[in-house]
Design a protein around this motif. Structure first.
Motif, PDB file in Angstrom:
ATOM      1  N   THR A 195       2.029   9.914  -3.038  1.00 51.45           N
ATOM      2  CA  THR A 195       3.412  10.384  -3.167  1.00 51.45           C
ATOM      3  C   THR A 195       4.415   9.236  -3.121  1.00 51.45           C
ATOM      4  O   THR A 195       5.620   9.469  -3.111  1.00 51.45           O
ATOM      5  CB  THR A 195       3.736  11.390  -2.044  1.00 51.45           C
ATOM      6  N   GLY A 196       3.913   8.003  -3.063  1.00 50.58           N
ATOM      7  CA  GLY A 196       4.798   6.846  -3.086  1.00 50.58           C
ATOM      8  C   GLY A 196       5.299   6.394  -1.733  1.00 50.58           C
ATOM      9  O   GLY A 196       6.136   5.491  -1.647  1.00 50.58           O
ATOM     10  N   LYS A 197       4.774   6.984  -0.656  1.00 51.37           N
ATOM     11  CA  LYS A 197       5.193   6.588   0.686  1.00 51.37           C
ATOM     12  C   LYS A 197       4.290   5.467   1.204  1.00 51.37           C
ATOM     13  O   LYS A 197       3.131   5.358   0.792  1.00 51.37           O
ATOM     14  CB  LYS A 197       5.128   7.789   1.637  1.00 51.37           C
ATOM     15  N   PRO A 198       4.791   4.639   2.113  1.00 43.12           N
ATOM     16  CA  PRO A 198       3.952   3.564   2.667  1.00 43.12           C
ATOM     17  C   PRO A 198       2.746   4.118   3.419  1.00 43.12           C
ATOM     18  O   PRO A 198       2.844   5.145   4.100  1.00 43.12           O
ATOM     19  CB  PRO A 198       4.909   2.831   3.621  1.00 43.12           C
ATOM     20  N   VAL A 199       1.630   3.448   3.274  1.00 47.40           N
ATOM     21  CA  VAL A 199       0.410   3.834   3.989  1.00 47.40           C
ATOM     22  C   VAL A 199       0.539   3.397   5.441  1.00 47.40           C
ATOM     23  O   VAL A 199       0.684   2.207   5.729  1.00 47.40           O
ATOM     24  CB  VAL A 199      -0.827   3.175   3.344  1.00 47.40           C
ATOM     25  N   ARG A 207       0.839  -1.196   0.000  1.00 43.35           N
ATOM     26  CA  ARG A 207       0.000   0.000   0.000  1.00 43.35           C
ATOM     27  C   ARG A 207       0.875   1.247   0.000  1.00 43.35           C
ATOM     28  O   ARG A 207       1.715   1.428   0.885  1.00 43.35           O
ATOM     29  CB  ARG A 207      -0.902   0.020   1.240  1.00 43.35           C
ATOM     30  N   LEU A 208       0.646   2.103  -0.984  1.00 41.09           N
ATOM     31  CA  LEU A 208       1.426   3.327  -1.102  1.00 41.09           C
ATOM     32  C   LEU A 208       0.496   4.522  -1.253  1.00 41.09           C
ATOM     33  O   LEU A 208      -0.592   4.416  -1.831  1.00 41.09           O
ATOM     34  CB  LEU A 208       2.362   3.254  -2.313  1.00 41.09           C
ATOM     35  N   THR A 209       0.931   5.650  -0.733  1.00 38.83           N
ATOM     36  CA  THR A 209       0.172   6.887  -0.886  1.00 38.83           C
ATOM     37  C   THR A 209       0.392   7.442  -2.293  1.00 38.83           C
ATOM     38  O   THR A 209       1.171   6.906  -3.086  1.00 38.83           O
ATOM     39  CB  THR A 209       0.613   7.926   0.155  1.00 38.83           C
TER      40      THR A 209
END
Length: 303
Positions: free
Chosen positions: A250-254, A246-248
């Motif tokens: 912006t590519g960061k982990p949720v 799962r990524l936001t």
């Protein structure tokens, strides 16, 4: 001028000097004030947790067919499927209001003593006015398939000899209470139809619900979107370490609940998923729902 310093008082060997200075006592709260505040918070949380099942059920009825209280549409097919329903409190709230509800959970957790008494009282009322209906055969067959409703009753209530007449009424009227449990996980095998009853339950349920369904949240959303099946889910736990995919945006982990909700919204390419907050429920109270206006209709109606 020479200073004269008074000699220290002599002390016995091993004796320590004590500080005789006086200090004001530390400020103290009014007696019981902190305890009162804590009790009030606990009371509010408990009441909110108890009411969330009623509020979620009321929300569901209001979003399906308000004119009939939601019962007619929700009872289409095999009724409501409550994923990861736990103790069945949401399903019970629906069932006592005439809405067929099946809990999908691998484990069965008996109702609390309070809810068990509520179910007994409801069955006693039904038993007193029980009349044969055209649906009796189908209801009794489904009750036989899913087991006695007595499995929901708290053990302390079942073992109470004074409640034997109520238990008798419960067994007499249990076929008329549309509360069932299917002990399976909500996973690929359930949706894929490895079991005939699972396949039928998935294909013929009117709507899929998830009230804080934990790990089942994302699979519920994904499978319902793929099948264009109406659902309403209230996400809670994120489990970021178990779901690194799962990524936001912006590519960061949720990692947070807000990020998880945005991630789930992003799974719907049709733009039909709606986000609403139920302010009457404390804590995690965001509902994501999809095609509730189509409950009781064909999966592709209005597509």
């Amino acid at each position: 001028m020479a200073l004269c310093v008074a000699p220290d008082k002599t002390r016995e060997e091993g004796e320590t000097e004590t500080d005789t200075r006086s200090f004001p006592p530390p400020p103290t709260a009014a007696p019981g004030s902190q305890r009162t505040r804590n009790n009030r918070l606990i009371h509010q949380r408990c009441n909110g947790k108890k009411n969330r099942f009623q509020d979620f059920a009321a929300f569901l009825r209001s979003r399906t067919s308000p004119d009939s209280g939601g019962a007619e549409a929700l009872n289409a097919g095999l009724g409501v499927l409550d994923v990861a329903g736990g103790k069945g409190q949401l399903a019970l709230e629906l069932a006592v209001n005439g809405i067929c509800a099946t809990v999908l959970d691998p484990a069965l957790f008996p109702l609390s003593e309070f809810k068990s008494k509520e179910l007994l009282t409801h069955c006693c009322r039904l038993a007193a006015d029980l009349r044969p209906t055209p649906d009796d055969t189908a209801q009794r067959e489904r009750r036989r398939l899913y087991g006695s409703i007595s499995v929901w009753i708290h053990p302390s209530i079942l073992s109470d000899a004074g409640r034997a007449p109520q238990i008798k009424d419960l067994l007499l009227a249990e076929h008329a209470v549309p509360l069932y449990i299917h002990r399976r996980l909500f996973d690929e095998s359930f949706v894929g139809g490895s079991c005939a009853e699972s396949a039928r339950l998935w294909s013929e349920c009117s709507v899929v619900l998830g009230l804080h369904p934990d790990q089942a949240t994302e699979p519920l959303v994904r499978h319902c979107l793929a099948a264009k099946k109406p659902f309403a889910v209230m996400p809670c736990c994120v489990f970021p370490n178990e779901n690194p995919h799962r990524l936001t945006a912006t590519g960061k982990p949720v990692r947070s609940l807000d990020e998880f909700i945005e991630y789930l919204l992003g799974l719907d390419t049709s733009g039909q998923m709606i986000k609403e907050d139920l302010d009457s429920i404390p804590g995690c109270n965001t509902v994501l729902h999809y095609r509730l206006e189509h409950v009781g209709k064909s999966a592709h109606d209005g597509a």
